[in-house]
Enzyme design. Structure first.
Site, PDB file in Angstrom:
ATOM      1  N   TYR A   1      47.791  39.770  53.661  1.00 20.35           N
ATOM      2  CA  TYR A   1      47.355  40.781  52.686  1.00 20.35           C
ATOM      3  C   TYR A   1      48.518  41.187  51.765  1.00 20.35           C
ATOM      4  O   TYR A   1      48.357  41.292  50.549  1.00 20.35           O
ATOM      5  CB  TYR A   1      46.833  41.978  53.479  1.00 20.35           C
TER       6      TYR A   1
ATOM      7  N   LYS B   1      48.593  40.700  47.778  1.00 20.71           N
ATOM      8  CA  LYS B   1      48.720  41.846  46.873  1.00 20.71           C
ATOM      9  C   LYS B   1      49.985  41.713  46.009  1.00 20.71           C
ATOM     10  O   LYS B   1      49.952  42.052  44.823  1.00 20.71           O
ATOM     11  CB  LYS B   1      48.730  43.159  47.661  1.00 20.71           C
TER      12      LYS B   1
HETATM   13  P1  NDP Z   1      35.610  47.900  51.301  1.00 22.47           P
HETATM   14  O1  NDP Z   1      35.726  46.981  52.451  1.00 22.47           O
HETATM   15  O2  NDP Z   1      35.007  49.229  51.496  1.00 22.47           O
HETATM   16  O3  NDP Z   1      34.826  47.173  50.098  1.00 22.47           O
HETATM   17  C1  NDP Z   1      35.163  45.893  49.685  1.00 22.47           C
HETATM   18  C2  NDP Z   1      33.951  45.254  49.051  1.00 22.47           C
HETATM   19  O4  NDP Z   1      34.330  43.917  48.611  1.00 22.47           O
HETATM   20  C3  NDP Z   1      32.789  45.079  50.038  1.00 22.47           C
HETATM   21  O5  NDP Z   1      31.583  45.497  49.455  1.00 22.47           O
HETATM   22  C4  NDP Z   1      32.807  43.584  50.318  1.00 22.47           C
HETATM   23  O6  NDP Z   1      31.540  43.037  50.627  1.00 22.47           O
HETATM   24  C5  NDP Z   1      33.289  43.026  48.992  1.00 22.47           C
HETATM   25  N1  NDP Z   1      33.772  41.662  49.139  1.00 22.47           N
HETATM   26  C6  NDP Z   1      34.562  41.169  50.117  1.00 22.47           C
HETATM   27  N2  NDP Z   1      34.752  39.842  49.951  1.00 22.47           N
HETATM   28  C7  NDP Z   1      34.079  39.496  48.835  1.00 22.47           C
HETATM   29  C8  NDP Z   1      33.885  38.267  48.148  1.00 22.47           C
HETATM   30  N3  NDP Z   1      34.430  37.122  48.592  1.00 22.47           N
HETATM   31  N4  NDP Z   1      33.124  38.245  47.022  1.00 22.47           N
HETATM   32  C9  NDP Z   1      32.551  39.392  46.579  1.00 22.47           C
HETATM   33  N5  NDP Z   1      32.697  40.588  47.188  1.00 22.47           N
HETATM   34  C10 NDP Z   1      33.441  40.643  48.306  1.00 22.47           C
HETATM   35  O7  NDP Z   1      37.095  48.028  50.713  1.00 22.47           O
HETATM   36  P2  NDP Z   1      37.833  49.185  49.876  1.00 22.47           P
HETATM   37  O8  NDP Z   1      36.898  49.819  48.937  1.00 22.47           O
HETATM   38  O9  NDP Z   1      38.624  49.974  50.802  1.00 22.47           O
HETATM   39  O10 NDP Z   1      38.883  48.267  49.056  1.00 22.47           O
HETATM   40  C11 NDP Z   1      38.642  47.806  47.734  1.00 22.47           C
HETATM   41  C12 NDP Z   1      39.916  47.160  47.218  1.00 22.47           C
HETATM   42  O11 NDP Z   1      40.981  48.100  47.284  1.00 22.47           O
HETATM   43  C13 NDP Z   1      40.365  45.941  48.029  1.00 22.47           C
HETATM   44  O12 NDP Z   1      40.927  44.974  47.161  1.00 22.47           O
HETATM   45  C14 NDP Z   1      41.438  46.520  48.925  1.00 22.47           C
HETATM   46  O13 NDP Z   1      42.353  45.537  49.332  1.00 22.47           O
HETATM   47  C15 NDP Z   1      42.054  47.534  48.002  1.00 22.47           C
HETATM   48  N6  NDP Z   1      42.790  48.587  48.690  1.00 22.47           N
HETATM   49  C16 NDP Z   1      42.161  49.429  49.580  1.00 22.47           C
HETATM   50  C17 NDP Z   1      42.876  50.425  50.221  1.00 22.47           C
HETATM   51  C18 NDP Z   1      42.261  51.371  51.179  1.00 22.47           C
HETATM   52  O14 NDP Z   1      43.014  52.168  51.805  1.00 22.47           O
HETATM   53  N7  NDP Z   1      40.946  51.407  51.357  1.00 22.47           N
HETATM   54  C19 NDP Z   1      44.318  50.585  49.974  1.00 22.47           C
HETATM   55  C20 NDP Z   1      44.870  49.651  49.022  1.00 22.47           C
HETATM   56  C21 NDP Z   1      44.124  48.704  48.403  1.00 22.47           C
HETATM   57  P3  NDP Z   1      31.042  42.919  52.185  1.00 22.47           P
HETATM   58  O15 NDP Z   1      30.937  44.289  52.671  1.00 22.47           O
HETATM   59  O16 NDP Z   1      29.716  42.236  52.083  1.00 22.47           O
HETATM   60  O17 NDP Z   1      32.084  42.132  52.892  1.00 22.47           O
END
Ligand code: NDP
Length: 254
Positions: free
Chosen positions: A154, A158
């Site tokens: 990860y 990133k």
């Molecule tokens: P969530 O897991 O809540 O949401 C991520 C979404 O992305 C899900 O709906 C998931 O679908 C979808 N997804 C995953 N893989 C794919 C794919 N191959 N194609 C299309 N959609 C996909 O994550 P967050 O909202 O927490 O995170 C969002 C972003 O922010 C990410 O990039 C994460 O790395 C980043 N981030 C988050 C942090 C945190 O503390 N939450 C901190 C720093 C960065 P499904 O559920 O069906 O798998």
């Protein structure tokens, strides 16, 4: 904020969490939203929240790791809604492990989702922005880009996105396209709740522990991130290019 009204915005991973908040906030600012996630049905809540506000949104299914699926869905969105000039690369997953235990699947699934997925979407969408001579692209990095135990996959993905942000700011800037990234710290979503369960911790207790380590003494909300994403998509940020904005309640990693 100005400049967003009437623009078509593609938000990936829009079904929940930060992506959902990004989509709703951009809709509030007047954008027409293409809400993309792995399954169309999983975007129903996001689309409903946006339509309740009298704004326009449509759900699309696509696995961002597949360049073929991305090319097809982007062409479909452009046909349905018009040229895409806002892109938020947000879809992401975690598969944490220490390096000696990390499998090929854990490595490649994380690299492919964040890095290749963001590349696929950006390559497919930039042509509309170039044609329109206007565009805003926001990548979603993380404070983990600075290093985080158990997240070599990860953190590498990133950090890679931060390099992609700076490089594309140089390549696409001459076409009046701004490319920036947000780098959230701990944000209360399904992703962080899943981490708590993996560590055999109660999610609320885990959140409190993390909040205690943050100078502002709270964890982030998806809306905290969406507010900055919308700013980066607005004309108010039109001279901000190639920047990574850390949103963690701290100077960097708390
Ligand atoms: P969530 O897991 O809540 O949401 C991520 C979404 O992305 C899900 O709906 C998931 O679908 C979808 N997804 C995953 N893989 C794919 C794919 N191959 N194609 C299309 N959609 C996909 O994550 P967050 O909202 O927490 O995170 C969002 C972003 O922010 C990410 O990039 C994460 O790395 C980043 N981030 C988050 C942090 C945190 O503390 N939450 C901190 C720093 C960065 P499904 O559920 O069906 O798998």
């Amino acid at each position: 904020m100005t400049g967003i009204t009437g623009r078509v915005a593609l938000v990936t991973g829009a079904a929940r969490g930060i992506g959902q908040a990004d989509a709703v906030k951009l809709a509030e600012e007047g954008a027409v939203i293409a809400a993309l996630d792995l399954y169309e049905e999983s975007c129903a809540t996001t689309v409903g929240l946006i339509r309740e506000k009298g704004a326009q949104a449509k759900a699309y299914a696509c696995d961002v790791t597949s360049s073929r699926q991305v090319e097809e869905v982007v062409a479909q969105i452009a046909q349905d809604l018009g040229p895409i000039t806002l892109l938020v690369n947000n879809a992401g997953i975690t598969r944490d492990n220490l390096i000696f235990r990390m499998t090929d699947e854990e490595w490649f699934s994380v690299i492919n989702t964040h890095l290749t997925g963001s590349f696929n979407c950006t390559r497919a969408v930039q042509r509309y922005m170039v044609q329109e001579k206007w565009g805003k692209i926001v990548f979603t990095s993380s404070t983990s880009a600075l290093g985080n135990r158990g997240q070599v996959n990860y953190a590498a993905a990133k950090a890679g996105l931060e390099g992609m942000t700076r490089t594309l700011a140089i390549e696409l800037g001459p076409f009046n396209i701004n490319v920036n990234a947000v780098a959230p710290g701990f944000v209360d979503t399904e992703m962080t709740r899943a981490t708590a369960y993996r560590l055999h911790k109660d999610p609320e207790q885990w959140k409190q522990e993390r909040a205690n380590q943050i100078p502002l003494r709270r964890v982030g909300t998806p809306r905290d991130i969406a507010n900055v994403v919308a700013f980066l998509c607005s004309e108010e940020a039109s001279f901000v290019n190639g920047q990574v904005i850390y949103i963690s309640g701290a100077p960097g990693r708390a």
